[in-house]
Design a protein around this motif. Structure first.
Motif, PDB file in Angstrom:
ATOM      1  N   LYS A 261      50.106 -37.097 -36.779  1.00  0.00           N
ATOM      2  CA  LYS A 261      50.704 -35.760 -36.461  1.00  0.00           C
ATOM      3  C   LYS A 261      50.452 -35.085 -35.321  1.00  0.00           C
ATOM      4  O   LYS A 261      50.946 -34.654 -34.430  1.00  0.00           O
ATOM      5  N   MET A 262      49.053 -35.423 -34.914  1.00  0.00           N
ATOM      6  CA  MET A 262      48.260 -34.866 -33.958  1.00  0.00           C
ATOM      7  C   MET A 262      48.307 -35.847 -32.704  1.00  0.00           C
ATOM      8  O   MET A 262      47.369 -35.581 -31.822  1.00  0.00           O
ATOM      9  N   GLY A 263      49.008 -36.823 -32.759  1.00  0.00           N
ATOM     10  CA  GLY A 263      49.296 -37.792 -31.756  1.00  0.00           C
ATOM     11  C   GLY A 263      48.496 -39.090 -31.608  1.00  0.00           C
ATOM     12  O   GLY A 263      48.613 -39.864 -30.779  1.00  0.00           O
ATOM     13  N   LEU A 264      48.017 -39.520 -32.943  1.00  0.00           N
ATOM     14  CA  LEU A 264      47.125 -40.845 -32.804  1.00  0.00           C
ATOM     15  C   LEU A 264      48.056 -41.697 -33.192  1.00  0.00           C
ATOM     16  O   LEU A 264      49.134 -41.711 -33.883  1.00  0.00           O
ATOM     17  N   PRO A 265      48.097 -43.267 -32.618  1.00  0.00           N
ATOM     18  CA  PRO A 265      48.998 -44.310 -33.298  1.00  0.00           C
ATOM     19  C   PRO A 265      48.485 -44.520 -34.497  1.00  0.00           C
ATOM     20  O   PRO A 265      47.291 -44.321 -35.070  1.00  0.00           O
ATOM     21  N   ARG A 266      49.497 -44.661 -35.479  1.00  0.00           N
ATOM     22  CA  ARG A 266      49.565 -45.166 -36.842  1.00  0.00           C
ATOM     23  C   ARG A 266      48.097 -46.047 -37.206  1.00  0.00           C
ATOM     24  O   ARG A 266      47.446 -45.853 -38.137  1.00  0.00           O
ATOM     25  N   ASP A 267      48.083 -47.077 -36.617  1.00  0.00           N
ATOM     26  CA  ASP A 267      47.180 -48.313 -36.896  1.00  0.00           C
ATOM     27  C   ASP A 267      45.878 -47.607 -36.649  1.00  0.00           C
ATOM     28  O   ASP A 267      44.827 -47.733 -37.606  1.00  0.00           O
ATOM     29  N   MET A 268      45.674 -46.886 -35.314  1.00  0.00           N
ATOM     30  CA  MET A 268      44.324 -46.401 -35.279  1.00  0.00           C
ATOM     31  C   MET A 268      43.943 -45.316 -36.356  1.00  0.00           C
ATOM     32  O   MET A 268      42.889 -45.307 -37.147  1.00  0.00           O
ATOM     33  N   ALA A 269      44.861 -44.375 -36.674  1.00  0.00           N
ATOM     34  CA  ALA A 269      44.720 -43.334 -37.529  1.00  0.00           C
ATOM     35  C   ALA A 269      44.384 -43.972 -38.859  1.00  0.00           C
ATOM     36  O   ALA A 269      43.488 -43.358 -39.676  1.00  0.00           O
ATOM     37  N   THR A 270      45.023 -45.064 -39.441  1.00  0.00           N
ATOM     38  CA  THR A 270      44.926 -45.758 -40.735  1.00  0.00           C
ATOM     39  C   THR A 270      43.155 -46.225 -40.846  1.00  0.00           C
ATOM     40  O   THR A 270      42.464 -45.907 -41.676  1.00  0.00           O
ATOM     41  N   LYS A 271      43.002 -46.752 -39.732  1.00  0.00           N
ATOM     42  CA  LYS A 271      41.487 -47.460 -39.560  1.00  0.00           C
ATOM     43  C   LYS A 271      40.562 -46.447 -39.704  1.00  0.00           C
ATOM     44  O   LYS A 271      39.415 -46.882 -40.215  1.00  0.00           O
ATOM     45  N   LEU A 272      40.786 -45.574 -38.692  1.00  0.00           N
ATOM     46  CA  LEU A 272      39.878 -44.456 -38.643  1.00  0.00           C
ATOM     47  C   LEU A 272      39.600 -43.625 -40.079  1.00  0.00           C
ATOM     48  O   LEU A 272      38.431 -43.387 -40.405  1.00  0.00           O
ATOM     49  N   ALA A 273      40.556 -43.380 -40.585  1.00  0.00           N
ATOM     50  CA  ALA A 273      40.832 -42.632 -41.972  1.00  0.00           C
ATOM     51  C   ALA A 273      39.966 -43.514 -43.051  1.00  0.00           C
ATOM     52  O   ALA A 273      39.199 -43.160 -43.653  1.00  0.00           O
ATOM     53  N   ALA A 274      40.370 -44.929 -43.134  1.00  0.00           N
ATOM     54  CA  ALA A 274      39.493 -45.742 -44.067  1.00  0.00           C
ATOM     55  C   ALA A 274      37.994 -45.836 -43.959  1.00  0.00           C
ATOM     56  O   ALA A 274      37.327 -45.816 -44.710  1.00  0.00           O
ATOM     57  N   GLN A 275      37.725 -45.918 -42.485  1.00  0.00           N
ATOM     58  CA  GLN A 275      36.292 -46.156 -42.140  1.00  0.00           C
ATOM     59  C   GLN A 275      35.660 -44.830 -42.446  1.00  0.00           C
ATOM     60  O   GLN A 275      34.431 -44.924 -42.840  1.00  0.00           O
ATOM     61  N   THR A 276      36.288 -43.530 -42.328  1.00  0.00           N
ATOM     62  CA  THR A 276      35.685 -42.453 -42.632  1.00  0.00           C
ATOM     63  C   THR A 276      35.171 -42.234 -44.027  1.00  0.00           C
ATOM     64  O   THR A 276      34.202 -41.873 -44.592  1.00  0.00           O
ATOM     65  N   LEU A 277      36.290 -42.553 -45.069  1.00  0.00           N
ATOM     66  CA  LEU A 277      35.958 -42.627 -46.421  1.00  0.00           C
ATOM     67  C   LEU A 277      34.840 -43.482 -46.497  1.00  0.00           C
ATOM     68  O   LEU A 277      34.025 -43.249 -47.623  1.00  0.00           O
ATOM     69  N   PHE A 278      34.983 -44.701 -46.186  1.00  0.00           N
ATOM     70  CA  PHE A 278      33.823 -45.640 -46.371  1.00  0.00           C
ATOM     71  C   PHE A 278      32.480 -45.429 -45.982  1.00  0.00           C
ATOM     72  O   PHE A 278      31.378 -45.278 -46.846  1.00  0.00           O
ATOM     73  N   GLY A 279      32.238 -44.755 -44.737  1.00  0.00           N
ATOM     74  CA  GLY A 279      31.229 -44.009 -44.333  1.00  0.00           C
ATOM     75  C   GLY A 279      30.810 -43.065 -45.079  1.00  0.00           C
ATOM     76  O   GLY A 279      29.314 -43.069 -45.399  1.00  0.00           O
ATOM     77  N   ALA A 280      31.548 -41.979 -45.406  1.00  0.00           N
ATOM     78  CA  ALA A 280      31.078 -40.902 -46.291  1.00  0.00           C
ATOM     79  C   ALA A 280      30.348 -41.608 -47.581  1.00  0.00           C
ATOM     80  O   ALA A 280      29.359 -41.022 -48.214  1.00  0.00           O
ATOM     81  N   ALA A 281      31.195 -42.477 -48.290  1.00  0.00           N
ATOM     82  CA  ALA A 281      30.668 -42.955 -49.805  1.00  0.00           C
ATOM     83  C   ALA A 281      29.470 -43.627 -49.446  1.00  0.00           C
ATOM     84  O   ALA A 281      28.250 -43.492 -50.163  1.00  0.00           O
ATOM     85  N   LYS A 282      29.099 -44.402 -48.351  1.00  0.00           N
ATOM     86  CA  LYS A 282      28.004 -45.044 -47.949  1.00  0.00           C
ATOM     87  C   LYS A 282      26.914 -43.797 -47.844  1.00  0.00           C
ATOM     88  O   LYS A 282      25.864 -44.197 -48.301  1.00  0.00           O
ATOM     89  N   MET A 283      26.988 -43.038 -47.246  1.00  0.00           N
ATOM     90  CA  MET A 283      25.879 -41.861 -47.080  1.00  0.00           C
ATOM     91  C   MET A 283      25.507 -41.188 -48.344  1.00  0.00           C
ATOM     92  O   MET A 283      24.515 -40.865 -48.538  1.00  0.00           O
ATOM     93  N   VAL A 284      26.469 -40.966 -49.452  1.00  0.00           N
ATOM     94  CA  VAL A 284      26.306 -40.502 -50.535  1.00  0.00           C
ATOM     95  C   VAL A 284      25.414 -41.660 -51.421  1.00  0.00           C
ATOM     96  O   VAL A 284      24.210 -41.084 -52.023  1.00  0.00           O
ATOM     97  N   LEU A 285      25.811 -42.734 -51.252  1.00  0.00           N
ATOM     98  CA  LEU A 285      25.026 -43.735 -52.168  1.00  0.00           C
ATOM     99  C   LEU A 285      23.581 -44.069 -51.636  1.00  0.00           C
ATOM    100  O   LEU A 285      22.858 -44.250 -52.295  1.00  0.00           O
TER     101      LEU A 285
END
Length: 292
Positions: free
Chosen positions: A189-213
């Motif tokens: 919605k804010m202008g990112l390509p779909r493929d980049m947006a999906t990979k950034l979103a997935a990596q963000t959740l992965f990174g956040a989970a790793k920080m908690v653990l």
């Protein structure tokens, strides 16, 4: 130790790969049964023996993993009943099927455990909780825990916790997938390509989970560390709170857990009905014998 899988779907395939990759069980010491040749072919490619006969799995295995749909468990156990011995150990990953139902369909004293894994076992990042039955031996629970640790983390709990486990980690990947999709939609919605947006979103959740653990910090503390005064993140958090984000997630876990509890209650009711039918048949047989 030899291991058998009754049901050779994705979870059984993941467990088989985990056992082999960690050197816990050799492929030639495993066998799987299923009605689908395509899933058996997947097992065969791993070097695991295959068959369409559930009884053969029981005969060839020290530990049997019941990996069939919940509504099939009672029929499968009845099918293999003539081939059971007390030396066998059974682990059920069928959601909502109580230990009482499993134990009542097996020989008295059979070692039984329930396990609630999730689909992340497919990528060796699963979260599983195992609950032991009444007749397990010393070391059985730790053995099963070690097996499931080949595909992620595994904790030991009690059966009354498994409904909550189902609502949290069992169904949890779906909540995470939806969150990733929603984050990606926001990026698009804010202008990112779909493929980049999906990979950034997935990596963000992965990174956040790793920080908690890995950090050992409370998730709330980590959240606070991201929220600078008057910044973009605290503004975004305000929007999430206004939309009921936390409450919705809590509601989802509760709804899934209550559904799992209801499934367990229905399975117990079915078992009670089957027991009543057997008792009635026994009484009728006695009456017929007395008349004759």
């Amino acid at each position: 130790m030899s291991v058998g899988f009754i049901g050779a779907g994705r979870m059984a395939q993941a467990l088989g790969r985990g056992f082999i990759s960690k050197g816990i069980v050799k492929p030639q010491k495993m066998v799987a049964s299923d009605t689908s040749q395509s899933v058996l072919d997947v097992m065969k490619k791993q070097g695991i023996g295959t068959t369409t006969c559930n009884a053969e799995v029981v005969e060839r295995s020290d530990l049997v993993v019941l990996a069939v749909k919940p509504h099939l468990v009672a029929d499968v156990l009845q099918e293999i009943s003539d081939f059971l011995t007390k030396e066998k150990m059974f682990v059920s990953i069928a959601a909502g099927v109580p230990l009482e139902v499993l134990e009542s369909n097996l020989l008295l004293g059979t070692r039984v455990l329930r396990a609630m894994p999730n689909t992340a076992c497919l990528v060796h990042a699963g979260a599983t909780v195992v609950a032991p039955g009444k007749s397990i031996h010393s070391g059985d629970t730790s053995l099963v825990q070690t097996l499931f640790q080949t595909v992620g983390v595994c904790y030991v709990g009690t059966e009354d916790q498994l409904d909550a486990v189902t609502g949290l980690s069992g169904s949890g990947p779906a909540y995470a997938f939806t969150t990733i999709e929603s984050l990606a939609d926001g990026g698009v919605k804010m202008g990112l390509p779909r493929d980049m947006a999906t990979k950034l979103a997935a990596q963000t959740l992965f990174g956040a989970a790793k920080m908690v653990l890995e950090s050992g910090k409370h998730p709330g503390q980590l959240k606070d560390e991201v929220c600078s005064p008057g910044g973009t993140t605290i503004t975004a958090m305000h929007a999430l709170e206004r939309g009921g984000f936390r409450g919705t997630i809590i509601d989802a876990v509760e709804a899934s857990a209550l559904k799992a509890r209801k499934m367990g209650e229905l399975e117990l009711q079915k078992q009670e009905g089957r027991t009543l039918e057997i008792e009635q048949e026994v009484r009728m047989t006695k009456k017929m014998a007395e008349k004759n």
